[in-house]
Design a protein around this motif. Sequence first.
Motif, PDB file in Angstrom:
ATOM      1  N   ILE A  88      16.050 -11.280  30.256  1.00  0.00           N
ATOM      2  CA  ILE A  88      17.373 -10.858  29.793  1.00  0.00           C
ATOM      3  C   ILE A  88      17.945  -9.809  30.738  1.00  0.00           C
ATOM      4  CG2 ILE A  88      18.647  -9.751  27.919  1.00  0.00           C
ATOM      5  CD1 ILE A  88      16.578 -10.916  25.979  1.00  0.00           C
ATOM      6  N   GLU A  89      17.120  -8.837  31.103  1.00  0.00           N
ATOM      7  CA  GLU A  89      17.579  -7.790  32.017  1.00  0.00           C
ATOM      8  C   GLU A  89      18.004  -8.386  33.353  1.00  0.00           C
ATOM      9  OE1 GLU A  89      14.164  -5.284  32.151  1.00  0.00           O
ATOM     10  OE2 GLU A  89      14.720  -4.153  30.339  1.00  0.00           O
ATOM     11  N   LYS A 127      22.873 -17.413  24.184  1.00  0.00           N
ATOM     12  CA  LYS A 127      23.774 -18.068  23.243  1.00  0.00           C
ATOM     13  C   LYS A 127      24.848 -17.085  22.786  1.00  0.00           C
ATOM     14  CE  LYS A 127      23.963 -20.223  18.671  1.00  0.00           C
ATOM     15  NZ  LYS A 127      23.175 -20.642  17.472  1.00  0.00           N
ATOM     16  N   ASN A 128      24.431 -15.877  22.443  1.00  0.00           N
ATOM     17  CA  ASN A 128      25.403 -14.873  22.015  1.00  0.00           C
ATOM     18  C   ASN A 128      26.354 -14.480  23.138  1.00  0.00           C
ATOM     19  OD1 ASN A 128      24.601 -14.536  19.287  1.00  0.00           O
ATOM     20  ND2 ASN A 128      22.857 -13.318  19.946  1.00  0.00           N
ATOM     21  N   PHE A 129      25.822 -14.430  24.352  1.00  0.00           N
ATOM     22  CA  PHE A 129      26.656 -14.114  25.508  1.00  0.00           C
ATOM     23  C   PHE A 129      27.735 -15.174  25.721  1.00  0.00           C
ATOM     24  CE2 PHE A 129      27.396 -14.912  30.060  1.00  0.00           C
ATOM     25  CZ  PHE A 129      27.958 -13.697  30.437  1.00  0.00           C
ATOM     26  N   LEU A 130      27.341 -16.435  25.631  1.00  0.00           N
ATOM     27  CA  LEU A 130      28.282 -17.533  25.875  1.00  0.00           C
ATOM     28  C   LEU A 130      29.321 -17.668  24.772  1.00  0.00           C
ATOM     29  CD1 LEU A 130      25.844 -20.301  27.210  1.00  0.00           C
ATOM     30  CD2 LEU A 130      27.425 -18.895  28.542  1.00  0.00           C
ATOM     31  N   THR A 131      28.926 -17.386  23.552  1.00  0.00           N
ATOM     32  CA  THR A 131      29.833 -17.575  22.407  1.00  0.00           C
ATOM     33  C   THR A 131      30.527 -16.295  21.995  1.00  0.00           C
ATOM     34  OG1 THR A 131      28.029 -17.216  20.847  1.00  0.00           O
ATOM     35  CG2 THR A 131      28.455 -19.496  21.543  1.00  0.00           C
ATOM     36  N   ARG A 181       9.360 -27.211  21.694  1.00  0.00           N
ATOM     37  CA  ARG A 181      10.228 -26.294  22.438  1.00  0.00           C
ATOM     38  C   ARG A 181      10.623 -25.139  21.522  1.00  0.00           C
ATOM     39  NH1 ARG A 181      13.994 -31.330  24.535  1.00  0.00           N
ATOM     40  NH2 ARG A 181      12.321 -32.421  25.648  1.00  0.00           N
ATOM     41  N   ILE A 182      10.307 -23.938  21.950  1.00  0.00           N
ATOM     42  CA  ILE A 182      10.550 -22.755  21.134  1.00  0.00           C
ATOM     43  C   ILE A 182      11.494 -21.826  21.888  1.00  0.00           C
ATOM     44  CG2 ILE A 182       9.482 -20.825  19.914  1.00  0.00           C
ATOM     45  CD1 ILE A 182       6.829 -22.384  20.084  1.00  0.00           C
ATOM     46  N   PRO A 183      12.628 -21.445  21.291  1.00  0.00           N
ATOM     47  CA  PRO A 183      13.552 -20.553  21.999  1.00  0.00           C
ATOM     48  C   PRO A 183      12.956 -19.169  22.208  1.00  0.00           C
ATOM     49  CG  PRO A 183      14.237 -20.848  19.719  1.00  0.00           C
ATOM     50  CD  PRO A 183      13.121 -21.816  19.954  1.00  0.00           C
ATOM     51  N   LYS A 184      13.092 -18.668  23.417  1.00  0.00           N
ATOM     52  CA  LYS A 184      12.665 -17.305  23.722  1.00  0.00           C
ATOM     53  C   LYS A 184      13.787 -16.337  23.319  1.00  0.00           C
ATOM     54  CE  LYS A 184      10.111 -19.048  27.751  1.00  0.00           C
ATOM     55  NZ  LYS A 184       9.963 -19.009  29.219  1.00  0.00           N
ATOM     56  N   LEU A 185      13.491 -15.060  23.405  1.00  0.00           N
ATOM     57  CA  LEU A 185      14.507 -14.052  23.112  1.00  0.00           C
ATOM     58  C   LEU A 185      15.724 -14.239  24.015  1.00  0.00           C
ATOM     59  CD1 LEU A 185      14.928 -11.478  21.328  1.00  0.00           C
ATOM     60  CD2 LEU A 185      14.090 -10.161  23.277  1.00  0.00           C
ATOM     61  N   SER A 186      15.470 -14.639  25.254  1.00  0.00           N
ATOM     62  CA  SER A 186      16.566 -14.839  26.206  1.00  0.00           C
ATOM     63  C   SER A 186      17.493 -15.968  25.789  1.00  0.00           C
ATOM     64  CB  SER A 186      16.006 -15.125  27.600  1.00  0.00           C
ATOM     65  OG  SER A 186      15.185 -16.282  27.590  1.00  0.00           O
TER      66      SER A 186
END
Length: 264
Positions: free
Chosen positions: A181-182, A245-249, A235-240
Amino acid sequence: MFVQPKQGGFIGIVAQTMMYEPLTEFDQEAASRALAFNTAWTLDPLIFGNYPPEMRSYHGSELPQFSSEEAKIIKGSIDFIGVNHYSTLYAKDCMHCSCILGGDRSIRGFVYSTGERDGVPIGEATGMPRFFVVPRGIGEIIDYIQKRYHNKPIFVTENGYASLEHQQVQVQDLLHDVKRIEFHKSYLASLAQAIRNGADVRGYFIWTLMDDFEWAQGYGMRFGLYYVDPQTLNRIPKLSARWYKNFLTNSSLNSKENVYISEV
């Protein structure tokens, strides 16, 4: 260009790019030459119809010559430039000194590249050798391409972070990928500045959506926003993934699920 009249096509090429910075004050020209012998070697013929003048000045007739008909065909034959970019390296001039370059000194532009200066890395290490975290580099390579190619449309076709590998890494640690993320926040900030400076950047693609088979590194090299279980292929979503997703939306980050993401 060839498919535009009938199909309205938009065709480009992707260049794998490193940004280069001079190792010392005496290596300014070497850094410039490294860019020409890497990035411009790919793009100059398709935009200007010839190899970079920096290469011609050193290699002369050793480089292939395009006929006038060939130059006419390839010149201006792309509509956009795709940029794969991950990191930045230091460049050292090897024209008049001995450097460990192997047998391809001329192909490397007589430049030695390294990720360290006086034992200090140029940026934080990642899981991929020679891929250091240097956010300013993406802005600098975009600026270089913008100026050299008269602001032709650009797509960042690859940019990503490889997790550092550990012998006994736990799945939960892989899912809590704060470093990824960083990385993307800092690289996107640098890219945004390049856009504000006038670069015609039309798109940005993270490498990659899911952990994948990374050439010689196989499944042990993880770039993905989603963890892939090697046994079940779940397939498991990571924190990133949630952060992106929040960044794009432009979603609210106030829910309990996203409290930590908003702090990163």
